[in-house]
Design a protein around this motif. Sequence first.
Motif, PDB file in Angstrom:
ATOM      1  N   UNK A  63      33.804  43.525  44.305  1.00 22.35           N
ATOM      2  CA  UNK A  63      33.102  42.835  43.225  1.00 22.35           C
ATOM      3  C   UNK A  63      32.739  43.781  42.086  1.00 22.35           C
ATOM      4  N   UNK A  64      32.634  45.081  42.387  1.00 23.25           N
ATOM      5  CA  UNK A  64      32.333  46.057  41.337  1.00 23.25           C
ATOM      6  C   UNK A  64      33.535  46.336  40.447  1.00 23.25           C
ATOM      7  N   UNK A  65      34.726  46.384  41.040  1.00 30.34           N
ATOM      8  CA  UNK A  65      35.891  46.878  40.305  1.00 30.34           C
ATOM      9  C   UNK A  65      37.068  45.901  40.205  1.00 30.34           C
ATOM     10  N   UNK A  66      37.159  44.926  41.126  1.00 28.19           N
ATOM     11  CA  UNK A  66      38.344  44.056  41.148  1.00 28.19           C
ATOM     12  C   UNK A  66      37.993  42.574  41.279  1.00 28.19           C
ATOM     13  N   UNK A  67      36.874  42.109  40.698  1.00 28.15           N
ATOM     14  CA  UNK A  67      36.447  40.730  40.979  1.00 28.15           C
ATOM     15  C   UNK A  67      37.497  39.702  40.562  1.00 28.15           C
ATOM     16  N   UNK A  68      37.744  38.749  41.468  1.00 24.23           N
ATOM     17  CA  UNK A  68      38.684  37.668  41.175  1.00 24.23           C
ATOM     18  C   UNK A  68      40.139  38.025  41.341  1.00 24.23           C
ATOM     19  N   UNK A  69      40.433  39.306  41.556  1.00 25.97           N
ATOM     20  CA  UNK A  69      41.840  39.701  41.666  1.00 25.97           C
ATOM     21  C   UNK A  69      42.377  39.435  43.065  1.00 25.97           C
ATOM     22  N   UNK A  70      43.668  39.175  43.134  1.00 25.06           N
ATOM     23  CA  UNK A  70      44.333  38.942  44.418  1.00 25.06           C
ATOM     24  C   UNK A  70      44.804  40.270  44.987  1.00 25.06           C
ATOM     25  N   UNK A  71      44.581  40.464  46.289  1.00 26.71           N
ATOM     26  CA  UNK A  71      44.956  41.720  46.930  1.00 26.71           C
ATOM     27  C   UNK A  71      46.287  41.591  47.653  1.00 26.71           C
ATOM     28  N   UNK A 123      44.753  49.007  53.487  1.00 32.15           N
ATOM     29  CA  UNK A 123      44.640  49.058  52.041  1.00 32.15           C
ATOM     30  C   UNK A 123      44.556  47.675  51.426  1.00 32.15           C
ATOM     31  N   UNK A 124      43.790  47.558  50.353  1.00 29.28           N
ATOM     32  CA  UNK A 124      43.714  46.343  49.532  1.00 29.28           C
ATOM     33  C   UNK A 124      44.122  46.781  48.136  1.00 29.28           C
ATOM     34  N   UNK A 125      45.291  46.349  47.690  1.00 34.15           N
ATOM     35  CA  UNK A 125      45.873  46.897  46.465  1.00 34.15           C
ATOM     36  C   UNK A 125      45.942  45.821  45.394  1.00 34.15           C
ATOM     37  N   UNK A 126      45.613  46.237  44.152  1.00 33.65           N
ATOM     38  CA  UNK A 126      45.460  45.276  43.062  1.00 33.65           C
ATOM     39  C   UNK A 126      46.332  45.680  41.876  1.00 33.65           C
ATOM     40  N   UNK A 127      47.604  45.336  41.932  1.00 34.35           N
ATOM     41  CA  UNK A 127      48.472  45.546  40.772  1.00 34.35           C
ATOM     42  C   UNK A 127      49.768  44.793  40.996  1.00 34.35           C
ATOM     43  N   UNK A 128      50.523  44.632  39.932  1.00 39.43           N
ATOM     44  CA  UNK A 128      51.813  43.940  40.016  1.00 39.43           C
ATOM     45  C   UNK A 128      52.802  44.727  40.872  1.00 39.43           C
TER      46      UNK A 128
END
Length: 259
Positions: free
Chosen positions: A146-154, A234-239
């Motif tokens: 919630x601090x850095x990746x809120x709403x993003x899909x992992x 790991x929970x990764x947040x990028x294309x």
Amino acid sequence: MSTTPHVPYRLEFSVEVPGTPEQVWRAIATARGMSAWFLPTELEEHEGGSLHFSMGPEMGSDGQVTGWDPPRRLAYEEDWAALMGKSPDELSPLTSEFLVEARSGGTCVVRVTSSGFGTGADWEAEFWEDMGASWKPFFDNLRLYLSHFPGQEATQLEATASRPGDVATLWKSLSDALGAVEKGAAVQVRDTSGTVERLGERQALVRLTAPVPGMLSAFVFDEADGKATLGVRGYLFSADAADYVRREEPAWRAWLEEL
């Protein structure tokens, strides 16, 4: 002979996290949200909806949503007996409740309660003790998400290795290899960079900055017969995350096996 479960068990704690109640609700009460900091989750988002947490290739926990009051209260039951391979009349369902309370300054408190009834067997008390130790660190994941990746899909990465040895020795090997010596320490391992956000007993949480942004949890837990499992999740947040996982998950497994 059937046994009526009558011994009560309860686990209760609270965590303060950044975000509005709506943002927190999306993180704790949707499949996309829970999969971004907890376990891969399938969830029908309404009262009576089915629920499934994946715990590995052939392990999981099934349940049902029993309380649904967005963005304040989520409750669900899991089939504790099926999860533990026990007779249904030995154990009650495992009930969990999340309550979200807004605080001033853009944060919320999430109050978490889990409860159930058993027969008072030794393994049941151990189950609850282990559950607390293994479940609470996930809520540091929630805070970081919630601090850095809120709403993003992992995109999740998971690699484990079973090794002979005691957990303390194996954890020292894993934490030394990561450079997870204290909170705030820089991590540089396998072309991966980040910062230690949490250091617990046989568990560390790293905020990843390269080559893909996200979170990496490293852990060791005891098995039977003088063995232990080392792992990274790991929970990764990028294309690029899915490509990274396909390419690097086997290499992380090999790295754990060679430690």
